[in-house]
Motif scaffolding. Structure first.
Motif, short mmCIF file in Angstrom:
data_model
loop_
_atom_site.label_atom_id
_atom_site.label_comp_id
_atom_site.label_asym_id
_atom_site.label_seq_id
_atom_site.Cartn_x
_atom_site.Cartn_y
_atom_site.Cartn_z
N GLY A 1 -13.81 9.16 21.86
CA GLY A 1 -13.07 9.57 23.05
C GLY A 1 -13.73 10.73 23.77
N ILE A 2 -14.20 11.71 23.03
CA ILE A 2 -14.83 12.87 23.65
C ILE A 2 -16.18 12.50 24.25
CG2 ILE A 2 -15.87 15.13 23.14
CD1 ILE A 2 -13.37 15.65 21.39
N VAL A 3 -16.92 11.64 23.60
CA VAL A 3 -18.19 11.18 24.18
C VAL A 3 -17.93 10.44 25.49
CG1 VAL A 3 -20.12 9.57 23.85
CG2 VAL A 3 -19.48 11.14 22.01
N LEU A 4 -16.92 9.58 25.51
CA LEU A 4 -16.60 8.84 26.74
C LEU A 4 -16.17 9.76 27.87
CD1 LEU A 4 -14.67 5.76 25.32
CD2 LEU A 4 -16.91 5.76 26.42
N ILE A 5 -15.27 10.70 27.60
CA ILE A 5 -14.80 11.58 28.66
C ILE A 5 -15.89 12.56 29.08
CG2 ILE A 5 -13.73 13.39 27.24
CD1 ILE A 5 -12.12 11.89 30.37
N TYR A 6 -16.76 12.94 28.17
CA TYR A 6 -17.92 13.76 28.53
C TYR A 6 -18.77 13.02 29.55
CZ TYR A 6 -22.44 16.09 28.15
OH TYR A 6 -23.62 16.73 28.43
N TRP A 7 -19.04 11.76 29.27
CA TRP A 7 -19.85 10.95 30.17
C TRP A 7 -19.18 10.84 31.54
CZ3 TRP A 7 -18.92 6.10 32.39
CH2 TRP A 7 -20.01 5.55 33.07
N VAL A 8 -17.87 10.59 31.56
CA VAL A 8 -17.13 10.48 32.82
C VAL A 8 -17.24 11.78 33.61
CG1 VAL A 8 -14.80 10.30 33.82
CG2 VAL A 8 -15.53 8.70 32.03
N PHE A 9 -17.01 12.91 32.95
CA PHE A 9 -17.10 14.20 33.65
C PHE A 9 -18.52 14.49 34.09
CE2 PHE A 9 -12.81 14.98 32.61
CZ PHE A 9 -12.39 16.08 33.36
N HIS A 10 -19.50 14.13 33.29
CA HIS A 10 -20.89 14.33 33.67
C HIS A 10 -21.20 13.58 34.97
CE1 HIS A 10 -25.17 15.00 33.26
NE2 HIS A 10 -25.37 13.71 33.43
N VAL A 11 -20.80 12.33 35.04
CA VAL A 11 -21.04 11.53 36.25
C VAL A 11 -20.29 12.12 37.44
CG1 VAL A 11 -20.60 9.27 37.32
CG2 VAL A 11 -21.55 9.39 34.99
N ILE A 12 -19.03 12.45 37.26
CA ILE A 12 -18.23 12.99 38.36
C ILE A 12 -18.80 14.33 38.85
CG2 ILE A 12 -15.99 14.02 38.96
CD1 ILE A 12 -14.70 11.85 37.17
N GLU A 13 -19.11 15.22 37.92
CA GLU A 13 -19.60 16.53 38.33
C GLU A 13 -20.99 16.45 38.95
OE1 GLU A 13 -18.98 19.56 35.34
OE2 GLU A 13 -16.85 19.03 35.17
N GLN A 14 -21.81 15.49 38.55
CA GLN A 14 -23.10 15.29 39.19
C GLN A 14 -22.91 14.86 40.64
OE1 GLN A 14 -26.04 16.03 38.40
NE2 GLN A 14 -26.11 16.22 36.21
N ARG A 15 -21.94 14.00 40.88
CA ARG A 15 -21.67 13.52 42.24
C ARG A 15 -21.06 14.59 43.13
NH1 ARG A 15 -19.87 7.22 41.48
NH2 ARG A 15 -21.82 6.62 40.48
N LEU A 16 -20.35 15.54 42.53
CA LEU A 16 -19.75 16.63 43.30
C LEU A 16 -20.78 17.66 43.75
CD1 LEU A 16 -16.41 17.30 41.37
CD2 LEU A 16 -16.71 16.15 43.58
N ARG A 17 -21.92 17.68 43.10
CA ARG A 17 -22.96 18.67 43.44
C ARG A 17 -23.77 18.25 44.63
NH1 ARG A 17 -24.95 19.98 37.41
NH2 ARG A 17 -22.95 20.70 36.72
#
Length: 123
Positions: A107-123
């Protein structure tokens, strides 16, 4: 930073009902609920540690989740009484299982990946 806080709060708001509902789907393994719970813990820590990097948030979330799981081995009467309440059961669970540790990690690996993708797009 405000967008990260909003996304984290939205994650908590979405993950809690999904996690609760997952327990009522008979063909879904209980470990799915544990993974969703760990994802919610990640979102919580992302709010608290908004200025820290995602790897640190993931580590703290995993430690938090594992400590809660291992705390289920403790049999203090007041702790057992709290766990028998709805909120205590939701916060601390009941009954240690090794498979829950793997579910939480996933679960933490999955949500880490989701946040990584989202935060990359926000930059």
């Amino acid at each position: 930073m405000k967008k990260t806080l909003f996304i984290s709060l939205a994650g908590i708001i979405v993950l809690i009902p999904i996690g609760l509902y997952s327990r009522h789907i008979s063909w879904l393994p209980d470990e799915v609920g544990d993974a969703l719970w760990a994802m919610m813990v990640f979102c919580f820590w992302r709010i608290i540690l908004v200025k820290k990097g995602l790897p640190f948030v993931a580590l703290i979330s995993l430690i938090h989740s594992y400590l809660v799981e291992f705390s289920q081995l403790i049999r203090w009467s007041w702790l057992l009484s709290f766990r028998s309440t709805f909120i205590g059961h939701m916060m601390l669970g009941q009954g240690f299982l090794w498979t829950d540790l793997l579910a939480m990690l996933i679960g933490i690996v999955l949500i880490y990946w989701v946040f990584h993708v989202i935060e990359q797009r926000l930059r």
